[in-house]
Design a protein around this motif. Sequence first.
Motif, PDB file in Angstrom:
ATOM      1  N   GLN A  11      -2.968   2.600 -16.610  1.00 25.62           N
ATOM      2  CA  GLN A  11      -2.739   1.983 -14.976  1.00 25.62           C
ATOM      3  C   GLN A  11      -1.656   2.996 -14.390  1.00 25.62           C
ATOM      4  OE1 GLN A  11      -3.987  -0.814 -13.856  1.00 25.62           O
ATOM      5  NE2 GLN A  11      -2.484  -1.749 -12.340  1.00 25.62           N
ATOM      6  N   GLU A  16      -1.444   2.310  -7.577  1.00 24.29           N
ATOM      7  CA  GLU A  16      -1.429   0.970  -7.148  1.00 24.29           C
ATOM      8  C   GLU A  16      -0.534   0.638  -5.871  1.00 24.29           C
ATOM      9  OE1 GLU A  16      -3.284  -1.653  -8.308  1.00 24.29           O
ATOM     10  OE2 GLU A  16      -4.043  -0.147  -9.730  1.00 24.29           O
ATOM     11  N   ARG A  17       0.479   1.489  -5.801  1.00 25.57           N
ATOM     12  CA  ARG A  17       1.057   1.645  -4.715  1.00 25.57           C
ATOM     13  C   ARG A  17       0.362   2.077  -3.534  1.00 25.57           C
ATOM     14  NH1 ARG A  17       5.790   5.174  -5.532  1.00 25.57           N
ATOM     15  NH2 ARG A  17       6.042   3.753  -7.273  1.00 25.57           N
ATOM     16  N   ARG A  19      -2.985   1.780  -3.239  1.00 20.92           N
ATOM     17  CA  ARG A  19      -4.007   0.599  -2.995  1.00 20.92           C
ATOM     18  C   ARG A  19      -3.460  -0.250  -1.747  1.00 20.92           C
ATOM     19  NH1 ARG A  19      -7.800  -0.728  -6.283  1.00 20.92           N
ATOM     20  NH2 ARG A  19      -6.672  -0.212  -8.284  1.00 20.92           N
ATOM     21  N   SER A  20      -2.202  -0.573  -1.762  1.00 24.36           N
ATOM     22  CA  SER A  20      -1.714  -1.418  -0.933  1.00 24.36           C
ATOM     23  C   SER A  20      -1.747  -0.732   0.520  1.00 24.36           C
ATOM     24  CB  SER A  20      -0.339  -1.983  -1.039  1.00 24.36           C
ATOM     25  OG  SER A  20       0.561  -1.162  -1.015  1.00 24.36           O
ATOM     26  N   GLU A  21      -1.503   0.662   0.504  1.00 24.72           N
ATOM     27  CA  GLU A  21      -1.126   1.481   1.753  1.00 24.72           C
ATOM     28  C   GLU A  21      -2.755   1.602   1.957  1.00 24.72           C
ATOM     29  OE1 GLU A  21       0.686   5.079   1.303  1.00 24.72           O
ATOM     30  OE2 GLU A  21       2.475   4.096   0.062  1.00 24.72           O
TER      31      GLU A  21
ATOM     32  N   MET B 347      -3.794  -6.828  -5.842  1.00 26.45           N
ATOM     33  CA  MET B 347      -2.826  -5.719  -5.867  1.00 26.45           C
ATOM     34  C   MET B 347      -1.818  -6.177  -6.996  1.00 26.45           C
ATOM     35  SD  MET B 347      -2.596  -4.303  -2.477  1.00 26.45           S
ATOM     36  CE  MET B 347      -2.072  -5.237  -0.860  1.00 26.45           C
ATOM     37  N   ALA B 348      -1.356  -4.956  -7.540  1.00 22.45           N
ATOM     38  CA  ALA B 348      -0.438  -5.248  -8.747  1.00 22.45           C
ATOM     39  C   ALA B 348       0.696  -6.071  -8.165  1.00 22.45           C
ATOM     40  CB  ALA B 348      -0.174  -3.754  -9.201  1.00 22.45           C
ATOM     41  N   ILE B 351       4.413  -4.547  -7.196  1.00 23.57           N
ATOM     42  CA  ILE B 351       4.487  -4.048  -5.679  1.00 23.57           C
ATOM     43  C   ILE B 351       4.195  -4.783  -4.568  1.00 23.57           C
ATOM     44  CG2 ILE B 351       4.294  -1.489  -6.354  1.00 23.57           C
ATOM     45  CD1 ILE B 351       1.244  -2.201  -5.234  1.00 23.57           C
ATOM     46  N   ARG B 360       7.740   2.152   0.979  1.00 21.66           N
ATOM     47  CA  ARG B 360       6.970   2.786   1.675  1.00 21.66           C
ATOM     48  C   ARG B 360       7.760   3.680   2.538  1.00 21.66           C
ATOM     49  NH1 ARG B 360       2.203   1.513   3.155  1.00 21.66           N
ATOM     50  NH2 ARG B 360       2.469   2.497   5.408  1.00 21.66           N
TER      51      ARG B 360
END
Lengths: 379, 360
Positions: A11, A16-17, A19-21, B347-348, B351, B360
């Motif tokens: 993982q 994963e960071r 992914r949100s971006e 989402m994990a 985060i 960010r």
Amino acid sequence: MNKLSFPRPRQSEIGERLRSEVREFIDGWHGNRHGAAAFSGFDPEFSEALGKRGWIGMGFPKRYGGGGYGLAERLVVLEELLAVRAPIFAHAVAERQSGPLLLRFGSERQREEIVPRIAAGKCYFCIGLSEPDSGSDLASVRTRAIKVDGGWRVNGAKIWTSSAHRTHYMVLLCRTAPASEVRQAGLSQFLVDMKTPGVTCRSIVNIAGDDDFNEVHFQDVFLSDDALIGVEGQGWQQVTSELTFERSGPDRFMSHMGAVEEFVTALKQQPSAEGARTVGRLVAHLSTLRRMSRSIAAMLTAEQDAALHAALLKDLGTCFEQEIPETLRLVLPTEPEPGASDGYSAALANVILHAPSCTIRGGTKEVLRGIVAKSLGLR
Amino acid sequence: MSEETRDMLHEAALRIFADKPKNLWAVLQESGFDKTLLPESKGGAGVSWADASRLLILAGEHAADALLADAMVGHWLVDHAGVDGATLPTVASSAHSEQIRLGRTRDGWRVDGKLPRVPWGGACTHVAFVVGSGTAAQLIVLSRDAAGISVTSGRNLAGEPRDTLVLENVVPAAVVAAPLDARELLSLSAILRSALMAGAIERSLALAVEYANLRVQFGRPIGKFQAVQQNIAFLATQAAAARAAAEAGSEAIDEWLDGVGEPLSRNIAAASAKIRTGEAAGQACAIAHQVFGAIGFTEEHELHRFTKRLWSWRDECGNEAFWSRELGERILAGDPGQSLWRAVVPMAKAISGAAAGAAR
């Protein structure tokens, strides 16, 4: 370890960071939205926007314009884009396989000149493999490059070349020596600027009405010495390693997610036990395929040979894609109509018309199963 | 546990299975494989559920005629309940809460009801099961020789005991707050069945490959015929998918128990394991039998030891339809505006919210 076992993928926290971006970026994208209607949108504006964000060539080294990320991070971005049918087709081939090919086998000049442009989303590739008389039997290619003073002269034809009419370069596989007893010997790869005199392109319309693929003719095309990629005569080995990239990504099992999303949206209005069961089963398949794909990325990162794993995954993934319209239409009957105002009907039409290509492009399932059979010790 | 110890355990199990001892179960017990999930202080090996599943894949590959999966979970639960002396514990993971009545008298707990198709329910020393959901879930351990238990013996297609226990006013050996609820226990058992199935599918594949290379028809081994090759290659894809799904499921158990993953009842990999391996099992059995032709249809040939288990196990602890519906309903019940993809790939946690902003 068993030959058929897929190692545990890691993982990636950075992934994963990202992914949100990526989700934020997609939700705020105001350019063209190709959505469910397009199988694979070709949109240079979108590609350049992605390039600016550093989301193309993420695995390329930084000095060639890449992000210096691992394959795990690249997969996160790619699957998020595929999940919303983002128009990534312009740069997809270049970023998936041509960039990695040049980085691995290309000359320093090729790498410096081209790879950063791929990463910027400004340079697109097509792949010249199939020929009119050479499809699944790739070693039978007859397009010929003959050594001449200062370079090579190419004659022949390629077919089913996706996006050849709108890409900058082709990676051309052709014969540089006559076929010997080892049919795979004597093949080489060349970097061809599509504007080179003597290269002509004729588009072929597919059954869905798209003009994605082409016939490309080479008439006395002169390529300079530095167009050769890697080693003369090593084309087969180079292509094989490239195909592992082509066969192992989420683009081999997520092409029809648009129809699944429309199906789920429609199902929420008229729930049924059969509908729930169908969704659960599709998700189980999808989640297993995702894991296998991430696992191959881990193998490639560790520089393990994943050709067999990629063949297994592409067979499983494309059969899954192909089955989607057949499954959905019986659960939530509709008459499929391209471009219909009802999103589900339009999406279903789209995937029914594109489904035959899933198990053909990038290696037919029969060829893939041949690879698997051979590795099991049959044949 | 170190990787080295883990490999040693795996090797030891492999040797035992390959030896095919007549008293396999006794040998496995002697070596402590049934207690492998318990900590070392309690005679176990302290392996993770993922490691235990790898052992079960091996057991499945060897059609181990033993209750290894159920005894592993049985020991884990019996230990949790603080009951001693369980030499052959099993688990009734399909116990339906509505079929069980747990009452409290002045003298303590009493249990009535029915435990359907318990693996080795007649032969076990203890049976563990869970009733109720959420925090109200209770773990019940019965001693098999307690008064009021009657057994109707049954078998699955492979002849493995699946006995139904009828309970009348039984005094349980223990009733404690359960570490997982009834549905989670079913899910956990389903994942372990998936591991056994993945192993049996791989053995069906290996047998088919071996036979296709030996059996000569029309002047050459049948494995030279493309039609046969294509079928066996397809079987290989199913074996690979089954193993991947089973391993992902077992890792979900560890992550949940370690407090880093989602609850098992909400985990997609957990639900997917049995769905995917169950589907692969059906495909694998059909192809393997087709490759073997008539000889594979005989009792004499060993193929059925694997295929009968696969046909049995795929319907135990919930079949593909059961888990597909459960998973599908859960996904469809989510936020109506949310896409399927974002429900499947959340989402994990680490985060989300403020942390994502800070990153960010």
